[in-house]
Structure formats: C-alpha cells, structure tokens
Design a protein around this motif. Structure first.
Motif, PDB file in Angstrom:
ATOM      1  N   LEU A 466       0.828  -1.207   0.000  1.00 31.37           N
ATOM      2  CA  LEU A 466       0.000   0.000   0.000  1.00 31.37           C
ATOM      3  C   LEU A 466       0.860   1.254   0.000  1.00 31.37           C
ATOM      4  CD1 LEU A 466      -2.780  -1.094   2.537  1.00 31.37           C
ATOM      5  CD2 LEU A 466      -2.966  -0.929   0.040  1.00 31.37           C
ATOM      6  N   ARG A 467       1.973   1.219   0.728  1.00 31.14           N
ATOM      7  CA  ARG A 467       2.857   2.381   0.778  1.00 31.14           C
ATOM      8  C   ARG A 467       3.402   2.699  -0.616  1.00 31.14           C
ATOM      9  NH1 ARG A 467       5.766   0.440   4.180  1.00 31.14           N
ATOM     10  NH2 ARG A 467       4.852   1.399   6.030  1.00 31.14           N
ATOM     11  N   ARG A 469       2.022   2.109  -3.424  1.00 32.27           N
ATOM     12  CA  ARG A 469       0.977   2.524  -4.361  1.00 32.27           C
ATOM     13  C   ARG A 469       0.256   3.795  -3.933  1.00 32.27           C
ATOM     14  NH1 ARG A 469      -0.426  -1.482  -8.210  1.00 32.27           N
ATOM     15  NH2 ARG A 469       0.956  -3.273  -8.012  1.00 32.27           N
ATOM     16  N   LEU A 470       0.239   4.086  -2.631  1.00 30.21           N
ATOM     17  CA  LEU A 470      -0.487   5.260  -2.148  1.00 30.21           C
ATOM     18  C   LEU A 470       0.432   6.367  -1.650  1.00 30.21           C
ATOM     19  CD1 LEU A 470      -3.356   3.480  -0.144  1.00 30.21           C
ATOM     20  CD2 LEU A 470      -3.404   4.326  -2.500  1.00 30.21           C
ATOM     21  N   GLY A 471       1.711   6.024  -1.418  1.00 28.57           N
ATOM     22  CA  GLY A 471       2.641   7.024  -0.914  1.00 28.57           C
ATOM     23  C   GLY A 471       2.806   6.929   0.591  1.00 28.57           C
ATOM     24  N   ARG A 474       0.481   9.251   2.986  1.00 27.16           N
ATOM     25  CA  ARG A 474      -0.905   8.829   3.215  1.00 27.16           C
ATOM     26  C   ARG A 474      -0.961   7.629   4.160  1.00 27.16           C
ATOM     27  NH1 ARG A 474      -5.553   7.744  -1.431  1.00 27.16           N
ATOM     28  NH2 ARG A 474      -7.327   7.756   0.020  1.00 27.16           N
ATOM     29  N   ALA A 500      -6.241  -0.612  -3.659  1.00 26.47           N
ATOM     30  CA  ALA A 500      -5.271   0.479  -3.718  1.00 26.47           C
ATOM     31  C   ALA A 500      -5.462   1.310  -4.974  1.00 26.47           C
ATOM     32  CB  ALA A 500      -3.855  -0.090  -3.669  1.00 26.47           C
ATOM     33  N   ALA A 501      -5.805   0.649  -6.092  1.00 32.47           N
ATOM     34  CA  ALA A 501      -6.026   1.391  -7.333  1.00 32.47           C
ATOM     35  C   ALA A 501      -7.185   2.366  -7.172  1.00 32.47           C
ATOM     36  CB  ALA A 501      -6.307   0.409  -8.473  1.00 32.47           C
ATOM     37  N   ALA A 504      -6.159   5.234  -4.876  1.00 32.67           N
ATOM     38  CA  ALA A 504      -5.216   6.149  -5.507  1.00 32.67           C
ATOM     39  C   ALA A 504      -5.910   7.119  -6.443  1.00 32.67           C
ATOM     40  CB  ALA A 504      -4.159   5.359  -6.281  1.00 32.67           C
ATOM     41  N   THR A 505      -7.047   6.688  -7.037  1.00 34.19           N
ATOM     42  CA  THR A 505      -7.758   7.587  -7.949  1.00 34.19           C
ATOM     43  C   THR A 505      -8.550   8.656  -7.194  1.00 34.19           C
ATOM     44  OG1 THR A 505      -9.704   6.136  -8.020  1.00 34.19           O
ATOM     45  CG2 THR A 505      -7.977   5.757  -9.669  1.00 34.19           C
ATOM     46  N   PRO A 507      -7.496  10.556  -4.094  1.00 32.95           N
ATOM     47  CA  PRO A 507      -6.540  10.823  -2.997  1.00 32.95           C
ATOM     48  C   PRO A 507      -7.123  11.630  -1.853  1.00 32.95           C
ATOM     49  CG  PRO A 507      -6.035  12.152  -4.942  1.00 32.95           C
ATOM     50  CD  PRO A 507      -7.081  11.168  -5.368  1.00 32.95           C
ATOM     51  N   ARG A 593      -7.896   0.939 -15.322  1.00 34.78           N
ATOM     52  CA  ARG A 593      -7.502   1.796 -14.193  1.00 34.78           C
ATOM     53  C   ARG A 593      -7.979   1.227 -12.867  1.00 34.78           C
ATOM     54  NH1 ARG A 593      -8.752   7.784 -16.848  1.00 34.78           N
ATOM     55  NH2 ARG A 593      -6.814   7.908 -18.075  1.00 34.78           N
TER      56      ARG A 593
END
Length: 955
Positions: A466-467, A469-471, A474, A500-501, A504-505, A507, A593
């Motif tokens: 998750l880190r 893919r999401l940063g 976050r 996670a996808a 991420a879309t 945020p 996506r």
C-alpha cells in the motif's frame, strides 16, 4: 537424426513380437536376422527398399519416392513391376504382416515385430545423455559404450553411394560422433584423463575442425601434467583453422587456451566445461519473452532469496533447475516469478522464455503440451514450417536447442505435472519456474523439482504494498484504517491491488469511507471458492470496486466473462458490448484503471481468472439470458467476418463462401493489406481454435470459420492445428446437415493432410468431398477437388494420373467460366506435362496460364507459372529464354515476400546457368539460394551445398 528413428524412440522402440521377432541392422551392412539366424534379404535393390522403409519408421512411403530411391531420375519402363517384385520378395522373407500398402499409394512397415540397431543405438545414446545430465558419468559412459558397440561399419555400407540414403547416413554418422564426444566427456568427468590422450589424438587427426575433440584433448593433456603439449595442440589447431578456413578458433577453445596458460585451478575439476570458464564466454543473443515487470513490487524477501539459492546457475551445490511456486488464486505467484526473472535475467545470457499454460482458465481447456512446445520453439526462432508435428519430436528439438545454454523458462499457470514435463529442458544449465494452484508433487517426486508454497502477504508486506501505491505520507496519516483494510482484503495481493487502485484515484477521500463501504458489503455475495485461507471479504473487495464503475463499464466487465479466449482485442470487446470502438476504448480504460482488466499489450486485454469467475456470476445474476446470447452472437460475428476479410486479403481470387451480414453492433475492423491479415490471424488464431469447443456457439458458423484459416495455417506451417479445426468443422456441418459445409470441410482437411504427408487420409477425404460436390451440382467445387488429386498423384510419382486430373479440373473450370481456376489448372497441366518430358506441350499451356493470370493481376500465379516456363525452356535448351523466365519468377517471389519460393527460383536459375556453361553465374545464384535456405532451416540447403561444392574453383 532420421525422422523415422526418432519417432520410434519416442514411441518406445519397435517392440517385441508374439510370432518371430525380426532384427534389422543398418549400422554396417543391411541385414535381417531371426534369433541370430540370417534371413536372405535378397539383391541390392531389395535391401535398398528395406533400408528406405526402415528409415521412415512405419510411415507410408509413396511409390514415387521409392522409385526415385531405387533408380534415381531415370527409372526403367518396368520400374513399377520391378518394385512390386521387390516388395513381394521382402514379404516372402520377412513375413507378409510386416509390409503393408499397395502400388498406387505406397508401402510401409506395418508391425512392431522388429528391432533395428539404429533405433537401439539412439535410445542407448539418449540414456547416456540423461545420465550425464544427471551427474552420473559412470552410467553415462557404460550406456554410450554399449550404443557405440552396435556399429559394424558405415550406415548402409553394402549399398554404395545412394542419394536417397545420403542424408540419413550423414545424420546417423553425426549421431555416432556426438555419442563419442559424450562418452569421452563422461570418462573425463570420471577422472580417466591420461587413458584418453591416445584416442583423442587419433580423433583430432580424423576430425581436425571439430573443436570439441580439440578441447577434450587439451583438457586430457593438462590433467595428465602435459601443459606444454596442451598448448601445442591449440597452436596447431589455430594454424589449421586460419590456413585452411580463414577463421579463428571458437571462444570456448580460446578461453581454454588462456586458462591453460594461467594454470587455472578450475581446470582440475571434473566438469564437462571447466567451471567459471563458461562465464567468460560471450553472451548469446536469445529471446526476451518475459511479461512486463510489475511496478511497485513489494515484500516476498524470503521467497526471492529462496529462488536465488535454488535457481541461480552459479549456486553451490548445483541447483535442481526447476522450482514450483504454488498457492491460491490471486496470491501473486506469477507476479513473483516474473519479478524475480527480471531481477536475475543478466545471469541467463541465452535469454528468457515464457508461456501461459492456462491450467485454470475458465474460457477453455489448458494449453496442450504439444502447443506449448510449439510456442517455445517459435520463441527460439524455429520457423513454423520446421516445427515437428508430434509431441515427442517437438520436445526432442526443444531440448536439443536448449542444451548447454543458460536460459530462464517461466511456465505459468500449470494445471498438472504432465502439462509441464515435456517443457522441461534436458540439462541443468537452464532454470525453470513453474507456477500453479496445485503443488505438482509429481514434479517434485519424479523430476527433482523444488517446491515453494506461496502464502498470503504478511501484515508488514501488505502495508509495504500500500505504501508503494499510495505514498508514504498517506500511509502514515491513515495507518489504522489501512491496517483494517489489509485485514478486509485477507492480505491477498490481488484484492489489495484493486483496492489500492481505487484509493489512488481518489486521494482526497479518506480510507475510512472505503472501509465503511466494505463493511456494508459484508458477505452477501458468498465465498470465493478458491481456498479456505482466503475469506469471503476478498469477493466483497471485488464487489466494491465493481460498484464504483459506470453503467457501461460494469456491463462490459460482466460480458467479458463470455469472451472465447484468454485475451481479446478492443474490437472484440466492442462487439460483445454492441457499442462503437470509441466508446469501448473509454470503458476499457476505466476497467484497466480499476485493475479489473489488464492491458497485456497495446489494444489487447486479459482478465484474472478470479475476476472472470466473478464477472460470470454477475452476468448470470444481472443480464438476461437473451442478452448474453446476443452478446455471444455478436462476438462470433466479429471473429467470423474479420477472419473472412483477412482470408480474402491473403487470397483475393479465392471463391468466397456465403455469409449473412454481421448483426447490429458488431465491429469488423479493416484489414487493408495481406500483412495486416497475417498479423490479425497470428494474434487471434488460438481464439479461433477455441471457438468450436464452446457449446453456446452456433454450429452453422464453425465450418465457415474453419474455411477462413486455410491460407494462414498453411503459410505458418500450423498444419496440425489446421487439421484439428477442419475435423471440428466436419463434425459441426454433419450435425446441422449442411452439405456445402461438409464438402468444403472434407476438402479443407485433405489440404491440411498434404503437408503432413498423410496421403491415404488425404485421398479418403478428397473422395468424400467430391461425392458431396457432385450431389450439390457444384462444378467449381469438383474442379478444386480434381486439382488437389493432381497434386496428390504428383507427390506419389504418378505423373500420368496427375496430368489426367489436372486436365479434368481444367475442363470443369472452363465449363463453369471460372477464370482463376482455369489459370491455375492451365499452369498445373503444363507443369505436369513438363515432368513427363512433353516440353513444347507444357509451354503452350503455361503461356495461356500466364496471359490469363496477368489479366487477373495474380502475382503469385504469375511467379509460379514463370517458373514453369523457365523449367520447360531450360529442358529444351533455350537457356536465354529460360533465364529470363526464372528472373521474372524470382522478382515476383521477392515482391510478395515468399522466401522459400525465392530460394527455389534461384536454385532453378543456377541450374540453367550451369547447363548453359556459365558456372560463375550458377555459383552466384546457388549461393544466394543457400543463404535463404539456411535462414529458413530448410532441408534443401544440403543439395544446394553439394551443387556449389561440385563447381570448378573460382566459379
């Protein structure tokens, strides 16, 4: 290795007899014995007949080939009668049950009550190879010595110089020399260096350019304390290579010389190639067929280390070569295998191979081993026409190409051990990763594979995913919610990637709101029946992602569960949905996506099988049965009409079949050129092969779909696939009572059997096709069948019957006013008259054919007919005219990119120049032909080499 012998090895040998076992020897004199008692095999030509039949391993040998073998190009008028006499003589000596066939089609050995020394030799040599690969040099040496002990002289020693057996004898002799190399290698590994020096000195003198013997002699001398002598062998070999051939020694020999100079201690290790030296060899250019590495790969540190230790070639102790990754669906087996393969690909300089075996594909059956080996051989640059037809021969070629190469092979999504076993290399120089939902204990128990069961991600690994893919920011802000999200996703990588996808879309949307949606979803959709360790929340994750889709994307997601193959292109998706391509592209983008679809290549999509199963359940719940059936009909129309357009682009003068217009909502992409047609078929032909097996597909469409593939399968050499599709077409046409479909499909199956040399079955299906075309009153169909009969008789050496059938086809085409058929038949009649020596008559037919073909604009037909005109003029001594005709054929074949026929035209041109006394021009043409034939790996290259070798110097 002769085809007949290799096939018999694959089938387990000739077998034992319940009557009187006959033993035939060809490694020396051709003889036959029963329990040690010689049999009177008869005169030379009768023994030659036996040798040819034995070499074909039970296959029917056409009468024409046997006549050519016994009498060359000038058989006597009594050849047919004499051949029958020799057959009768062999039947009398060997027993009538051993020899079958007839004088119209051909003859074959029909029983397993035979043993052949060549078969035994090759089987024993193969056992020795396997023992050597398994690290057992003592057993390997014993088997190889036993194999070599069967040789009593050169193959077919008492038959003299027979062109029909020359290639077979050369292949057997090469197999013998290879067995000697392997036996010496086994002895070197067993520590017998000093005892080998004398034998190797003789072998190097006998085969001065065979560098493996030179390497072995240098190594034996070095290990015997004769370092200077080893270097002297290299010096003399290098001088001979440079002086005689103008080349330097190969890298292996040069590296060995350097190792001897520096007294490398690794030379004292009993390895087939001293350890470490191979690492200095130049990297081979090989395939790089791995799928794209997954960005943001997380975790699996222990598993990556395990793969390093198990499969890295330089590992100590020696690696097993095979690793099996098993685990539940969606746990990331493929992702791990592909990521590790990318990470270590530099350690495998010979390249990387990949094949998806579709062992758990909900769209259809798993990939059969024969098809999988075919895919791998094509990746290894084997031309399709050179791929053997049966599994054993394909596997033998595949393992031969991999021998001594450092290659990484990923066999993804295997259903069982048998699906994998034929794809395993024969040596340990290659590494193999197999992924499967099953543990494949058979591979572990029998093939010494190393197993690794892939578990769900740990909490830390899931958070790391998750880190990435999401940063990190976050994850730090919403750590508690994300930890609950990991639990809700059951730590299954596929579910985590999907969630996670979506996150991420958006945020700015807190993860807590996503969790609330998951909690509402609960378990109302039931459990994914994949494994007890994966809880029902995984399916809830899918449902949450699905509910965020637009209505159009959600509908398309449900309908992709109806696709015919494992992957599909945009126009197929548009046809499923019944909307235009522009709108479909937007829907596909939305689905990719959301990670509900994967764009495998630009414009081509696939869906994970868990998601596909989920989509199928949704479709059954949401979409009416009539809507699902309409989507399948649109998809079938898409493939049928696109394949028809591609087929007509490949063969514009082909007689079209009747098709209903495509249904509303069907997308039929344009196929502007023949090259585009080939590209489309190459991408879709496996889907086309799967369509007849789908129960919801209308049977009336199957034979039409099969009809569209003829030219593609023939050009690519996929004759076994062609035959299988035509068999399905016949069954479908019979089920619906469609006489036209049956007639076309029987002819199609006959055409597929031609390149497979299954002439009896070919004749049988031509006969059925002819009967049906007559019932239909279809003159053109009848004409095509007679045209194919003419080709068949030419292959069987029955040139007079070939002319009769070609003339019959011509009359029928003329009666029907079929101009293209007339042009084809005119050239066929002319060519076959030329084979009978009636050259003036041949010219009259071929000139008429060429005139008509020019009016029709058929370049392929013009090229073939120009070649026929060149042949007739050449035989009449009109060399200038013949050279002009061959030149035109050559230019046309080049223009249409038909490289095999280009090579043939060059060969014919060279023959004409040679007959005219211009050896320089003949040499130029033959060398150009040889280059093409070598690139195509065609058997005809050897004949051209002989012609070049026979030219005077400086030609």
């Amino acid at each position: 290795m002769p085809v007949g012998y290799s096939r018999r090895i694959a089938e387990g040998g000739w077998g034992a007899s319940d009557h009187r076992p006959v033993r035939i020897t060809v490694l020396g004199r051709v003889r036959a014995t029963v329990e040690g008692t010689p049999l009177p095999v008869g005169p030379r030509k009768q023994r030659l007949l036996l040798a040819v039949l034995v070499g074909r391993g039970g296959e029917t040998v056409p009468v024409g080939e046997l006549t050519e073998a016994l009498w060359g190009g000038s058989p006597p008028p009594s050849a047919a009668e004499n051949l029958r006499s020799y057959v009768h003589g062999l039947r009398r000596v060997l027993g009538s049950a051993l020899l079958g066939g007839n004088g119209r089609i051909g003859y074959r050995l029909t029983t397993d009550d035979l043993t052949v020394d060549a078969t035994e030799f090759l089987a024993l040599a193969a056992e020795g190879e396997r023992a050597l690969a398994a690290g057992d040099p003592v057993t390997a040496g014993s088997r190889l010595r036993e194999a070599l002990g069967l040789w009593q002289g050169p193959p077919f020693a008492d038959l003299g110089d027979v062109p029909a057996l020359a290639l077979e004898a050369a292949r057997l002799e090469e197999s013998r020399v290879l067995a000697v190399e392997r036996r010496i290698e086994a002895d070197l590994r067993a520590g017998a260096a000093a005892d080998l020096v004398g034998e190797l000195t003789t072998l190097v003198a006998q085969y001065p350019y065979r560098e493996r013997f030179v390497e072995q002699l240098m190594l034996a001398l070095y290990r015997s304390g004769r370092h200077v002598d080893a270097l002297d062998v290299y010096r003399r070999t290098r001088a001979a290579l440079r002086g005689d051939l103008g080349v330097e020694p190969g890298s292996g020999l040069a590296d060995l010389q350097q190792a001897v100079l520096r007294r490398d201690p690794r030379l004292d290790r009993p390895d087939p190639v001293p350890a470490g030296l191979a690492g200095s060899l130049p990297a081979r250019v090989g395939p790089a067929a791995l799928p794209r590495d997954v960005p943001g790969f997380a975790g699996r540190t222990a598993e990556l280390a395990w793969l390093d230790a198990t499969l890295t070639p330089d590992a100590d102790p020696e690696p097993t070569g095979v690793a099996v990754l098993s685990g539940t669906a969606g746990v990331g087996k493929t992702t791990l295998a592909v990521h590790w393969a990318h990470r270590v690909r530099e350690r495998f300089p010979s390249g990387q191979l990949y094949v998806n075996l579709r062992g758990f594909d909900p769209t259809g059956p798993a990939v059969p081993p024969a098809e999988a080996v075919h895919v791998l051989l094509e990746a290894l640059d084997v031309p399709p026409a050179e791929v053997p037809q049966d599994l054993q021969a394909r596997t033998a070629l595949y393992r031969t190409l991999l021998a001594d190469r450092r290659m990484l092979i990923v066999l993804d999504n295997a259903g069982n051990a048998e699906q994998v076993r034929a794809l395993l290399p024969g040596t340990r120089s290659c590494a193999v990763i197999v992924t499967s939902r099953h543990r494949l204990t058979g591979l572990v128990a029998i093939d010494d594979a190393r197993p690794l069961v892939l578990d769900l991600l740990t909490d830390a690994e899931a958070m790391d995913l998750l880190r990435r893919r999401l940063g990190g920011d976050r994850v730090a802000r919403e750590q508690a919610a994300l930890r609950e999200l990991v639990t809700r996703c059951a730590r299954l990588p596929l579910a985590l990637v999907i969630v996670a996808a979506r996150a991420a879309t958006e945020p700015d949307r807190p993860v807590a709101t996503i969790l609330a949606t998951l909690r509402v979803g609960g378990d109302r959709l039931g459990a994914f029946t994949v494994d007890d360790d994966v809880r029902s929340d995984v399916r809830t994750v899918f449902s949450w992602s699905y509910r965020t889709l637009s209505d159009g994307a959600a509908r398309l997601f449900r309908l992709v569960s109806l696709a015919f193959g494992a992957e599909f292109a945009g126009p197929a998706a548009a046809s499923l949905a019944g909307v235009d391509e522009a709108e479909t592209r937007l829907l596909l983008t939305e689905l990719t996506r959301a990670h509900l679809l994967t764009e495998k290549a630009p414009g081509r999509y696939t869906v994970h099988d868990l998601l596909r199963a989920y989509a199928a359940e949704l479709a059954a719940d949401v979409d009416a049965a009539a809507d699902r059936a309409a989507a399948v009909e649109r998809l079938l129309d898409h493939y049928l009409h696109t394949a028809f357009a591609a087929a007509m682009r490949l063969h514009p003068n082909r007689d079209p079949i009747p098709l209903d217009p495509p249904r509303a909502g069907v997308t039929v992409p344009p196929v502007p050129t023949a090259e585009d047609a080939m590209v489309w078929f190459e991408a879709e032909y496996r889907v086309l092969l799967a369509i007849p097996g789908r129960p919801e597909v209308a049977r009336t469409a199957v034979w039409r779909l099969a009809w569209t593939t003829w030219d593609f399968f023939n050009r690519r050499g996929y004759w076994t696939d062609w035959a299988a599709l035509q068999q399905a077409a016949i069954a479908a046409a019979e089920a619906t009572g469609d006489l036209a479909g049956r007639a076309a499909s029987h002819r199609g199956l006959a055409l597929a059997y031609g390149p497979l040399r299954r002439y009896p079955e070919l004749a049988e299906h031509l006969g059925r096709s002819l009967e049906l075309f007559r019932v239909l009153g279809d003159e053109v169909g009848e004409a095509h069948v007679h045209f194919t009969y003419s080709w068949l008789y030419e292959q069987l050496g029955e040139d007079e019957d070939a002319v009769v059938e070609a003339e019959h086809a011509l009359r029928l085409f003329e009666s029907a006013g079929h101009r293209f058929g007339q042009a084809q038949a005119l050239n066929a009649v002319g060519w076959r008259y030329a084979q009978l020596g009636a050259y003036e008559r041949a010219l009259s037919y071929c000139e008429r054919a060429l005139d008509l073909l020019e009016k029709l604009g058929d370049r392929y037909g013009q090229a073939a007919t120009s070649d026929s005109l060149g042949f007739a003029n050449h035989r009449l001594g009109r060399y200038a005219t013949a050279i002009a005709c061959y030149g035109r054929a050559l230019a046309l074949f080049r223009d249409i990119d038909d490289r095999l026929n280009e090579a043939e035209a060059l060969r014919h041109l060279g023959e004409c120049h040679h007959a005219a006394g211009d050896d320089a021009a003949a040499g130029d043409a033959w060398r150009a032909s040889l280059r093409l034939l070598e690139e195509l790996k065609h058997d005809g290259a050897e004949e051209v080499r002989r012609r070049i070798a026979a030219l005077p110097p400086h030609s």
